[in-house]
Design a protein around this motif. Structure first.
Motif: not given
Lengths: 742, 292, 163
Positions: A25-26, A97-98, A250-252
């Motif tokens: 999700s992130n 970036h997302p 700090g995110k996948p």
């Protein structure tokens, strides 16, 4: 025996899980900003306005906690360029970036300012040290193989025949592009999922670059859509990049290369140049061979030294020659690093030798098959490295089988007559190649790897195979299950192969070098037999048993005693001796032997070559799974067809200019002939059920067989591949001034 | 995926008059970006993937039935601009009377491309390598071009004016491609030379049509792709053949004329040397086969 | 110009009606993989060369990377996830499994749908027909031999079930 492919149903249903199918999700998307010049110094990096830069995770070489390198054999390749650029696709900055569309926009807004330095792009310029771009002399490795005294034969030889041959770069073109997902934090370490051949290579690279303890790094292979060598070393680069971004964010982070980036930036087969000087007697006996073999390694060492070894060792082919000298050089150029591709140097040197053998036959007026027959290696003979053949190769038998199956003699005659007619617009040709391929790591490689594989019991009475060997389409899962099934007398359905995960499976080495079935399969077989022995000694299993006896014993053992696992570690067969300094001795535990025949049509209007029929005859020890084995041969031959006549990497100042599937041409179903596969069996004592390695073999023989056929059809002197229509036109007519074509 | 789909607007008219009104409005409005027709997407979607799609507004033609119609008349056939290659290659009249066009349609990419790619799209994409172009030139195709201000016809041979340039105003659409029904019984041949048997962009392509009677060439049409900035009707080569007996001297003169009229270049797919030589070989092969 | 907006799309995917919001130029491939999480459709090149993303749209084989979402309004789409419920495609899947048509599996969804599409139109294709109808689906593992065989077996299996 033929069992269904273990993971085949999931694949046929679209349910198999590949790296790009992972969703968190992130999740952030990651991308790589690369240099635009082949060689130079970085003077600055600017982030131009146009995107909200504060939303981005940005990683440069300063963010690398461990050593700034992609650890392979040497540590020369930086993970991210720190000041110096050595090829045009050098990674400099990483972004995450997302939103992948915003990410792409940002990638184009990073400006890397550079001062350009002169670069080197060809083998000859590198050997001549036009610029020294790597080490003291541009040489990743040089080697010398000597047998007898080749200098003593020139004076007394009836004929001395020379030739120079070259092969181009080739893209592995796995249909699934490279990609990784990394999830990292400072406390628990890093987990990486991805498409790969060698989980422990990736693990090693991550430990080195991230400066983490080994147990803080976990690498899990997802379903892998083809590798062919292209996912041997490069996945370490993407995994490290994704992990660095994830650590900082700090995110996948998911990094999936699109096809254009994958083609431009990842490794290719090494371009090669081979010079042959051969002394022969009138009767066609090889008296002396001098070979100079050079390969283009690109900007960094990666695995070029071992590609060079394999290529050089195979350069004298399946022939007995008392005096041999082979020199090999792996040189640096300012192109992206080249790497492993099925065959690993051998297709390059075998192309040269098998074209050269046809040239020698023509010069001597001896039929090409007769020239080979007079020189084949036999049991007890010594190869170029002085390896005494303990096994009994039957090259004459393979030659006869292959030529008969292809209708070689009749066709040779019929084609020659038809081609002589000036009205014939489409010329036909038939040609062959004879070759061998060593299975497993070269020399003492397997001894140093000391691979481990294991099997373990489950409470339900099933067997699990634990190995780091990856299923990449070749059928490793299926063959391992079959080996266990055979060893233990149980259905293969009761055997599960555990997905390679470095936190679970032992290190059974990389999935390369035709070693998975022969080396790791043997370890799996031994581990299974070891497990059976434990059951027997515990009194729960008799000397003969039915499958249900075995299952009963297994589940009882697990219930009453506890976990049951059996490991097996590689032990080098006692006959193998290798001197790595002098390239003397047993280069491989064994060889597979083969003769391939190609039938072609050459259109003299368009100079297009089509392979009409192909016969592949080989001895590969015992064939464990005939359908999978034939699938390996057919696929390898087709890649060889591409190598021979279609696949050209257009290198412009170190950069692949045709990095799209529209312009990099691999064969379609309409460009591929029926491939007739013939197996002769001669079990190898140290392979599971007698099996030898098979994966790389088919790449070696296709190109020389095809080009020998084209040469027969057209009379063109062909010394280089890929033989595209443009090159064939040149070979046939030379460079004529315009207008003379009229 | 290097382009951002969120950057593009698409209008979807359901009739031709509505489409033409939208095109006209967009052309007149100086502040509005141009409106580009989008048919099967087989070229434009590739550009978007590469991040190279310049236009921002599209007019999708997929809901306009009229553009997909096939209308045979007594003297000509009209192929709706949005007719796909799959339909072209299976249309009985076309197979019978315009085999070169059907062969070309069957060699566009592969099936999944033929199911989407349209004849009008192939023309308006204006590539010198367009697969359908040589056959259309050889068959004297005309284009029927429409806008709110009316309908006009233009010979296809006059349509392309330079590399990727064409006689099409921003408010116009190609409605149909007209082929005169006069080629039955002629000697004709199409050849696409690509890098492989399918999924290839042509390196050279050739279409030739000869009407021979009383031992003389009454009419000749020679057209080629990928040898000039536009698809090329080779009028000088045709003239060298017109009214001649098809002997070796005519073949030699045709080759000389062709040599002078094509201007192939080196690019990522091939080179001038190859294209030139193969062009000459193709015309020779075509003319020799007509003698048999 | 107003910024492009997502449009609402209605279509039928594998027999189920679906409602979606997507940009008009979104690739059908991304709509399937990301919005519907039907990840069996694969991306091999993004430019219509490899066929890994092939799906059947209104009864015709297409490359979903080249189909803009706006053009599937009201359409019927069959992806590999729906193949098991499609009589011909299911037979093709089984034949691929039995006859070695699957290796690494990344091209398999597209190849299987291309083969099912062929057998929907032609019950007894020749080898040349099979090769032509699969020419838009690149495979790097098999050399196509076992794929062609699998399709031929599927054709004869289907003949058996029909008669």
């Amino acid at each position: 025996m033929t069992i269904l492919r273990k993971e085949g149903r999931e694949k046929a249903r679209g349910a198999a899980f590949y790296v790009d199918d992972i969703a968190f999700s992130n999740l952030l998307h990651g991308t790589t900003v690369r240099s635009s010049i082949a060689r130079g110094c970085i003077s600055g990096i600017s982030y131009l306005p146009g995107v909200p830069w504060d939303e981005f995770t940005i990683v440069t070489s300063k963010d690398i906690p461990g050593k700034n390198c992609i650890a392979h054999i040497l540590h020369d390749q930086p993970c991210l360029a720190d000041g110096l650029i050595n090829h045009p696709e050098e990674p400099v900055v990483l972004l995450a970036h997302p939103d992948r569309h915003v990410l792409e926009k940002a990638r184009r807004l990073v400006q890397i300012e550079t001062k350009e330095l002169p670069a080197v792009f060809t083998i000859e310029d590198s050997l001549a040290r036009k610029q020294v771009i790597w080490g003291a002399d541009n040489l990743f490795k040089s080697l010398l193989i000597e047998k007898g005294n080749v200098d003593s034969v020139w004076a007394g030889a009836d004929r001395i025949i020379e030739g120079e041959y070259s092969t181009g770069a080739q893209e592995q073109l796995y249909l699934e592009p490279n990609g990784m997902v990394a999830k990292a934090d400072n406390l628990s370490g890093v987990t990486v999922w991805g498409s790969m051949q060698c989980p422990f290579y990736v693990h090693h690279a991550l430990v080195t670059a991230l400066g983490l303890q080994a147990d803080k790094v976990r690498v899990i292979q997802t379903e892998t859509g083809g590798g062919f060598g292209g996912k041997e070393d490069y996945p370490s680069v993407i995994a490290t990049h994704a992990a660095l971004l994830s650590l900082k964010a700090g995110k996948p982070v998911k990094m999936i290369y699109d096809r254009a980036e994958d083609l431009a930036a990842t490794t290719k087969r090494h371009p090669s140049r081979t010079r042959h000087k051969t002394a022969v007697s009138k009767s066609g006996k090889l008296l002396g061979m001098e070979v100079d073999f050079a390969i283009d390694g690109g900007a960094y060492a990666t695995i070029s030294s071992v590609v060079l070894s394999r290529g050089a060792i195979h350069a004298a082919g399946p022939y007995l020659c008392p005096n041999v000298r082979i020199r090999g050089h792996a040189v640096a150029t300012n192109s992206p690093p080249n790497g492993a591709f099925r065959g690993f140097g051998a297709p390059q040197s075998i192309f040269a030798l098998e074209r050269h053998m046809d040239t020698i036959a023509a010069e001597l007026g001896i039929p090409p098959e007769e020239l080979r027959r007079r020189n084949f290696l036999h049991q007890g003979d010594q190869t170029a490295t002085g390896q005494v053949l303990r096994e009994k190769p039957d090259m004459e038998g393979l030659l006869e089988k292959a030529l008969n199956a292809a209708g070689y003699h009749e066709k040779r005659k019929a084609f020659a007559e038809a081609n002589a007619n000036p009205e014939t617009r489409v010329k036909k040709g038939i040609g062959f190649s004879a070759f061998m391929h060593g299975a497993g790591f070269t020399g003492s490689g397997e001894k140093m790897l000391a691979s481990v594989a294991a099997v373990q019991a489950t409470a339900a009475g099933r067997i699990e195979v634990l190995a780091s060997s990856t299923e990449i389409g070749q059928g490793a899962n299926t063959v391992f299950a079959q080996i266990v099934s055979h060893a233990l007398g149980i259905p293969s359905d009761w055997v599960d192969v555990v997905r390679p995960d470095t936190s679970i499976v032992p290190n059974s080495g990389p999935t390369v070098a035709s070693r998975t079935t022969m080396i790791v399969g043997k370890l799996v077989e031994n581990a299974a037999l070891g497990l059976r022995e434990v059951l027997r000694q515990s009194g729960r299993l008799g000397l003969s048993h039915t499958p249900s006896d075995f299952q009963q014993a297994l589940s009882t053992y697990v219930r009453e005693v506890g976990p049951l696992r059996s490991d097996s570690t590689y032990k080098q067969p006692s006959h193998i001796e290798w001197d790595d300094m002098n390239y003397r001795g047993d280069a491989y535990g064994t060889f597979a032997w083969a003769v391939y025949v190609a039938e072609v049509s050459v259109d003299t209007v368009t100079y297009e070559t089509k392979v009409d029929h192909f016969v592949a005859a080989q001895e590969v020890g015992k064939v464990i799974h005939p359908m999978l084995a034939a699938g390996q041969i057919e696929g390898g031959v087709t890649q060889g067809i591409g190598f021979a006549i279609y696949e050209e990497v257009v290198n412009r100042s170190g950069r692949m200019a045709n990095n799209r599937l529209t312009n990099y041409i691999i064969p379609t179903s309409m460009d591929t002939p029926r491939i007739q596969v013939i197996f002769a069996e001669n079990p190898y004592a140290h392979g599971p059920q007698g099996a030898k390695g098979i994966g790389e073999l088919p790449l070696d023989g296709a190109a020389p067989a095809i080009l020998n056929a084209v040469s027969f059809a057209t009379g063109a002197p062909i010394h280089q591949i890929p033989m595209t229509p443009e090159h064939l036109l040149r070979a046939l007519h030379g460079a004529k001034p315009e207008g003379q074509q009229l | 995926m290097r382009g951002d789909p969120g950057n593009f607007e698409v209008l979807t008219p359901t009739s031709l008059p509505e489409a033409l009104r939208l095109m006209s409005e967009a052309a007149l409005d100086q502040d509005s970006p141009l409106l580009k027709p989008l048919a099967g997407g087989t070229d434009l979607m590739v550009l978007m993937e590469m991040g190279a799609l310049q236009c921002e507004r599209f007019l999708s033609l997929h809901a306009i039935d009229e553009l997909r119609s096939f209308r045979p008349e007594e003297d000509s056939v009209a192929i709706g601009a949005a007719m796909t290659f799959s339909r072209i290659r299976t249309e009985a009249i076309l197979r019978e009377e315009f085999p070169l066009l059907c062969e070309a349609a069957g060699q566009v990419g592969a099936l999944a491309i033929q199911n989407r790619g349209t004849l009008g799209g192939n023309i308006a994409n204006a590539s010198p390598a367009a697969d359908s172009a040589p056959a259309l030139l050889a068959y004297d195709a005309e284009l029927e071009i429409v806008s709110q201000s009316g309908t006009r016809r233009i010979p296809y041979s006059a349509f392309h004016t330079g590399y990727k340039e064409m006689q099409l105003r921003p408010d116009e659409l190609i409605r149909s491609i007209l082929l005169p029904r006069k080629w039955k019984g002629c000697h004709q041949s199409f050849r696409k030379v690509g890098a492989r048997a399918a999924q290839a962009i042509s390196k050279v392509s050739f279409a030739g049509v000869l009407r021979i009677s009383d031992g003389l060439i009454q009419e000749a049409r020679i057209a080629m792709g990928s040898v000039a900035p536009t698809p090329l009707r080779c009028v000088h080569t045709e003239r060298a053949l017109q009214g001649k007996k098809l002997d070796f001297s005519a073949i030699g003169r045709a080759k000389e004329a062709l040599f002078k009229e094509i201007s192939p270049v080196d690019d990522i797919r091939s080179n001038r040397e190859y294209r030139l030589r193969v062009s000459l070989n193709l015309i020779e092969d075509f003319l020799l086969s007509a003698r048999k | 110009m107003s910024a492009p907006k997502k449009i609402s799309l209605h279509c039928t995917v594998n027999g189920e009606p679906r409602e979606l919001n997507a940009y008009p130029m979104a690739r059908l491939l991304d709509v399937l993989r990301e919005d519907l999480r039907l990840t069996g459709t694969k991306e091999g090149c993004g430019e219509g060369e490899c066929g890994a993303c092939a799906v059947i749209l209104n009864g015709e084989l297409v490359n979903s990377c080249l189909v803009p979402a706006i053009q599937v309004q009201g359409a019927e789409i069959l992806t590999i996830e729906g193949a098991a419920n499609h009589p011909i495609a299911a037979q093709v899947q089984e034949a691929f499994l039995r006859h070695g048509g699957v290796q690494c599996g990344i091209c398999s969804p597209g190849v299987i749908l291309a083969a099912a599409n062929l057998l929907s139109h032609d019950k007894a294709p020749s080898e040349a027909d099979i090769r032509e109808s699969l020419a838009g689906n690149l495979c790097r593992c098999t050399g196509y031999s076992k794929i062609v065989d699998s399709v031929a077996y599927a054709a004869s299996d289907l003949k058996g079930t029909r008669s």
